[in-house]
Design a protein around this motif. Structure first.
Motif, short mmCIF file in Angstrom:
data_model
loop_
_atom_site.label_atom_id
_atom_site.label_comp_id
_atom_site.label_asym_id
_atom_site.label_seq_id
_atom_site.Cartn_x
_atom_site.Cartn_y
_atom_site.Cartn_z
N HIS A 240 51.33 63.80 62.00
CA HIS A 240 52.13 64.05 63.05
C HIS A 240 52.36 65.42 62.86
O HIS A 240 52.87 65.93 61.87
CB HIS A 240 53.11 63.29 63.10
CG HIS A 240 54.23 63.82 64.31
ND1 HIS A 240 55.13 64.67 64.14
CD2 HIS A 240 54.20 63.66 65.69
CE1 HIS A 240 55.71 65.18 65.49
NE2 HIS A 240 55.21 64.45 66.16
N LEU A 241 52.03 66.37 63.75
CA LEU A 241 52.16 68.00 63.87
C LEU A 241 53.51 68.15 64.85
O LEU A 241 53.32 67.70 65.95
CB LEU A 241 51.00 68.77 64.49
CG LEU A 241 49.85 68.52 63.64
CD1 LEU A 241 48.47 69.16 64.44
CD2 LEU A 241 49.87 69.15 62.02
N ASP A 242 54.38 68.76 64.05
CA ASP A 242 55.82 69.07 64.99
C ASP A 242 55.18 69.95 66.05
O ASP A 242 54.41 70.88 65.96
CB ASP A 242 56.53 70.03 63.86
CG ASP A 242 57.92 70.17 64.62
OD1 ASP A 242 58.11 69.99 65.91
OD2 ASP A 242 58.76 70.37 63.66
N ARG A 243 55.70 69.48 67.42
CA ARG A 243 55.00 70.12 68.42
C ARG A 243 55.47 71.63 68.53
O ARG A 243 54.83 72.63 69.16
CB ARG A 243 55.81 69.64 69.81
CG ARG A 243 55.08 69.90 70.92
CD ARG A 243 55.69 69.32 72.09
NE ARG A 243 56.90 69.50 72.38
CZ ARG A 243 57.79 68.73 73.21
NH1 ARG A 243 57.56 67.57 73.62
NH2 ARG A 243 59.12 69.22 73.62
N VAL B 52 60.50 68.29 66.73
CA VAL B 52 61.22 67.62 65.49
C VAL B 52 62.24 68.42 65.09
O VAL B 52 61.97 69.69 64.91
CB VAL B 52 60.55 66.95 64.17
CG1 VAL B 52 61.33 66.57 63.31
CG2 VAL B 52 59.28 65.96 64.77
N ARG B 53 63.65 67.99 65.01
CA ARG B 53 64.84 68.79 64.70
C ARG B 53 65.49 68.15 63.50
O ARG B 53 65.80 66.96 63.60
CB ARG B 53 65.83 69.06 65.90
CG ARG B 53 65.26 69.34 67.25
CD ARG B 53 64.98 70.92 67.04
NE ARG B 53 64.10 71.54 68.18
CZ ARG B 53 63.95 73.08 68.18
NH1 ARG B 53 64.53 73.89 67.57
NH2 ARG B 53 63.35 73.27 69.71
N TRP B 54 65.65 68.81 62.47
CA TRP B 54 66.19 68.24 61.21
C TRP B 54 67.66 67.60 61.37
O TRP B 54 68.41 68.26 62.27
CB TRP B 54 66.52 69.26 60.19
CG TRP B 54 67.08 68.66 58.92
CD1 TRP B 54 66.31 68.32 57.75
CD2 TRP B 54 68.24 68.60 58.43
NE1 TRP B 54 66.94 67.97 56.95
CE2 TRP B 54 68.47 67.99 57.09
CE3 TRP B 54 69.42 68.93 59.41
CZ2 TRP B 54 69.49 67.58 56.37
CZ3 TRP B 54 70.70 68.35 58.41
CH2 TRP B 54 70.86 67.71 57.11
N GLY B 55 67.77 66.21 60.96
CA GLY B 55 68.98 65.56 61.22
C GLY B 55 69.26 65.03 62.55
O GLY B 55 70.07 64.36 62.70
N GLY B 56 68.07 64.88 63.35
CA GLY B 56 68.41 64.31 64.68
C GLY B 56 67.39 63.23 64.92
O GLY B 56 66.52 62.85 64.18
N PHE B 57 67.51 62.65 66.10
CA PHE B 57 66.93 61.45 66.51
C PHE B 57 65.41 61.81 66.53
O PHE B 57 64.51 60.81 66.43
CB PHE B 57 67.37 60.69 67.82
CG PHE B 57 66.68 59.66 68.20
CD1 PHE B 57 67.05 58.36 67.50
CD2 PHE B 57 65.81 59.47 69.08
CE1 PHE B 57 66.49 56.99 67.83
CE2 PHE B 57 65.47 58.25 69.48
CZ PHE B 57 65.61 57.03 68.79
N GLN C 193 63.48 63.12 64.55
CA GLN C 193 62.72 62.66 63.54
C GLN C 193 62.29 61.18 63.67
O GLN C 193 61.09 60.78 63.10
CB GLN C 193 63.58 63.03 62.34
CG GLN C 193 63.61 64.47 61.90
CD GLN C 193 64.38 64.71 60.72
OE1 GLN C 193 65.73 64.77 60.57
NE2 GLN C 193 63.76 64.95 59.66
N VAL C 194 63.30 60.48 64.17
CA VAL C 194 62.87 59.06 64.14
C VAL C 194 61.79 58.65 65.50
O VAL C 194 61.03 58.07 65.17
CB VAL C 194 64.09 58.16 64.75
CG1 VAL C 194 63.82 56.69 64.97
CG2 VAL C 194 65.17 58.12 63.34
#
Length: 286
Positions: free
Chosen positions: A33-36, A58-63, A65-66
């Protein structure tokens, strides 16, 4: 038996491709999965890797990531009907075992779910603040203000949020190795408890809670071995990120029973990587 590796990546295409190459094996299937929002060029990805779509910002510490993990797992389960486990990695992980030895180790542990987990409570993993108060990932000024006011009311009244639907909160490292049947059960639970997923959208670092909570609520809880077989070095208690490993860490890594170490950086770990490669080659020849 086939094993699936899921790699989440956000930088350094050369390091990512080196990891994919290290895992290239007829019995291994690698998804990425490549972070958009990253500058990684999908066209430059190692040809043996399967790309996850859609890509999540994807943002660190946020949903998010899930969300990226769930999107990836649904694609894997849809496309791969027969495998033992999904081994969840970051692109800053490095395998410490040659592939043949890694295959033997995973087969030895076939009856277990490799998931670092502990109950979230004062005498367990004492991070209750992560879900007992509201956390916002992004949002506008009014949303952040509402979140802050809600948390202030919780503190003033001495109240705390609880997980919905009778789930007992568990947590641990984001990185794990879970069987196909366990993942199917975890996703079934997530789909049948939408209140839990909505709750997780307002939790700090839900990637370190959701899968632990789901698995420990399931019939697979008795299979859990609370060890993800990763060598990680934390610089100090309460640190937000693990230490970037370097050559000074080699002997400690070699003394561990880990399958992978993290986290590595192509520049900061430049003195460590050749020693790890040489050690891994010597283990393959033994």
């Amino acid at each position: 038996m086939k094993q699936v590796f899921l790699i989440c990546a956000h930088k350094d295409i050369e390091q990512l491709n080196a990891l994919v190459e290290a895992l290239r094996d007829p019995d291994f299937i690698v998804y990425v999965h490549l972070d958009r929002k990253s500058a990684l060029d999908p066209a430059a990805l190692h040809p043996s890797a399967i790309r996850v779509a859609p890509r999540i910002d994807v943002r660190w510490g946020g949903f998010s990531q899930v969300q990226a993990t769930l999107v990836s797992l649904r694609q894997i389960l849809r496309e791969q009907p027969d495998f033992d486990k999904v081994i969840f990695l970051s692109a800053q992980d490095y395998p410490l075992l040659p592939n043949e030895l890694l295959k033997r180790e995973l087969m030895r542990l076939q009856a277990h779910e490799l998931l670092e987990t502990a109950p979230i409570r004062p005498d367990g993993w004492n991070v209750g603040f992560r879900y007992q108060f509201f956390h916002r990932e992004g949002g506008g000024k009014l949303e952040r203000l509402a979140c802050g006011l809600a948390n202030r009311m919780l503190r003033l009244t001495g109240q705390r949020r609880r997980m919905p639907d009778g789930f007992a909160p568990h947590g641990g490292a984001s990185w794990w190795a879970l069987s196909r049947d366990c993942l199917l059960e975890a996703l079934r639970l997530a789909d049948s408890h939408p209140r839990l997923l909505r709750f997780m959208r307002t939790v700090q670092c839900p990637d370190e809670m959701l899968f632990q909570t789901l698995v420990m609520h399931s019939r697979f809880a008795e299979r859990v071995l609370s060890d993800n077989f990763r060598y990680v070095q934390w610089p100090e208690q309460g640190a937000r990120n693990p230490k970037v490993l370097d050559a000074a860490d080699f002997e400690r890594i070699r003394a561990s029973n880990a399958h992978f170490c993290r986290k590595l950086d192509s520049q900061a770990s430049a003195g460590l990587l050749p020693r790890l490669r040489q050690w891994k080659e010597s283990r393959a020849a033994a």
